[in-house]
Design an enzyme around this catalytic site. Structure first.
Site, PDB file in Angstrom:
ATOM      1  N   HIS A   6      39.915  33.880  44.750  1.00  0.00           N
ATOM      2  CA  HIS A   6      39.045  34.736  45.772  1.00  0.00           C
ATOM      3  C   HIS A   6      39.802  35.727  46.793  1.00  0.00           C
ATOM      4  O   HIS A   6      40.758  35.397  47.975  1.00  0.00           O
ATOM      5  CB  HIS A   6      38.287  34.107  46.567  1.00  0.00           C
ATOM      6  N   GLU A  34      40.000  37.995  41.769  1.00  0.00           N
ATOM      7  CA  GLU A  34      38.451  38.543  42.596  1.00  0.00           C
ATOM      8  C   GLU A  34      39.038  39.547  43.591  1.00  0.00           C
ATOM      9  O   GLU A  34      39.954  39.767  44.580  1.00  0.00           O
ATOM     10  CB  GLU A  34      37.637  37.684  43.146  1.00  0.00           C
ATOM     11  N   HIS A  49      37.844  43.823  52.415  1.00  0.00           N
ATOM     12  CA  HIS A  49      36.052  43.134  52.101  1.00  0.00           C
ATOM     13  C   HIS A  49      35.295  44.255  53.611  1.00  0.00           C
ATOM     14  O   HIS A  49      34.093  44.343  53.003  1.00  0.00           O
ATOM     15  CB  HIS A  49      36.210  41.805  52.697  1.00  0.00           C
TER      16      HIS A  49
HETATM   17  O1  G3P Z   1      32.403  38.283  44.716  1.00  0.00           O
HETATM   18  C1  G3P Z   1      32.245  36.933  45.222  1.00  0.00           C
HETATM   19  C2  G3P Z   1      32.007  36.955  46.763  1.00  0.00           C
HETATM   20  O2  G3P Z   1      33.402  37.558  46.617  1.00  0.00           O
HETATM   21  C3  G3P Z   1      30.631  37.466  47.140  1.00  0.00           C
HETATM   22  O3  G3P Z   1      31.123  37.468  48.853  1.00  0.00           O
HETATM   23  O4  G3P Z   1      31.436  38.558  51.136  1.00  0.00           O
HETATM   24  O5  G3P Z   1      33.353  37.189  49.717  1.00  0.00           O
HETATM   25  O6  G3P Z   1      32.725  39.147  48.843  1.00  0.00           O
HETATM   26  P1  G3P Z   1      32.149  38.158  49.497  1.00  0.00           P
HETATM   27 CA    CA Z   2      34.122  39.458  47.345  1.00  0.00          CA
END
Ligand code: G3P
Ligand code: CA
Length: 241
Positions: A6, A34, A49
């Site tokens: 992530h 991701e 982000h």
């Molecule tokens: O894509 C999954 C997750 O990354 C969504 O939440 O806020 O971490 O981008 P965020």
């Molecule tokens: Ca994300």
């Protein structure tokens, strides 16, 4: 259970940086990485982000108020002595190209539910097609209109709809948003397994601002699997693989 990094290996390294992605690419058995994209003032796709640069860099202000040249001057402290910068999506794809060819997947989240960057869908779909990476990419967004647009631009693309509850993800899929995969928050599995088991359910963890699980705590991956989750986006996938 398939594991994804992530924002890269973001527990130990600064999220959404080449360093965090490089570390993720070194993990054997990782399904994918991701990341989040947004547009600069001059329309370049950068990997970050938050809508603002304040939390992760030494700068202040909105991503959309910086040109690429300006945003590249901002520094990200990796704690290694070497400073990272906000990467462009092209740089990330260059870095990961070999691993992508060997099967690593990339989940590109279009960060456009707060600020709907005009034309971001066209830009990313064009870039991925130009690089022949269509089968390696999963697009996702919280913003249903954006998911609908990607589906029109790329009829065969794999698309995840993001939401907090899996019931809301399912509602949007059944409503015809065009996504094929459910991307709920890991605590948001509010439907019985039977109602979601025909879907891939990729659950995401957060925890960069307020860690939900300190590094020393182990998550019960098997429990997540019993709930019908097929994939998880972890900040620390290296701990589980
Ligand atoms: O894509 C999954 C997750 O990354 C969504 O939440 O806020 O971490 O981008 P965020
Ligand atoms: Ca994300």
């Amino acid at each position: 259970m398939k594991l994804w990094a992530h924002r890269g290996c973001s527990q130990r390294y600064p999220e959404n940086t080449l360093l965090a992605f490089e570390k993720a690419a070194q993990i054997n058995g990782l399904t994918g990485i991701e990341l989040d994209i947004q547009l600069t003032k001059d329309g370049r796709m950068v990997v970050i982000h938050d809508e603002r640069v304040d939390r992760t860099t030494d700068g202040i202000g909105y991503v959309r108020e910086y040109t690429l040249e300006e945003i590249r001057k901002l520094k990200i402290d990796a704690g290694t002595g070497k400073k990272e910068v906000i990467p462009t999506i092209e740089e990330v794809l260059d870095l990961l190209e070999k691993k992508i060819k060997k099967g690593l997947k990339i989940n590109i989240e279009l960060k456009n539910s707060v600020y709907p960057y005009q034309g971001m869908e066209e830009k990313i779909v064009e870039l991925i097609e130009k690089r022949g990476m269509e089968e390696s990419v999963v697009y996702s967004s919280f913003y249903t209109a954006s998911v609908e647009k990607i589906r029109k631009l790329s009829p065969k693309a794999e698309i995840g709809i993001l939401d907090h509850k899996v019931s809301d993800c399912l509602y949007k899929v059944k409503g015809g948003c065009g996504a094929d995969v459910l991307h709920p928050y890991w605590r948001g599995i509010d439907l019985p397994r039977e109602q979601i088991e025909k879907y891939q359910v990729r659950a995401w963890f957060s925890g960069h601002l307020y860690p939900e699980k300190p590094t020393g705590t182990r998550l019960d991956i098997e429990e997540l699997e019993r709930k019908g989750i097929t994939d998880v986006f972890l900040n620390e996938p290296e701990r589980y693989l």
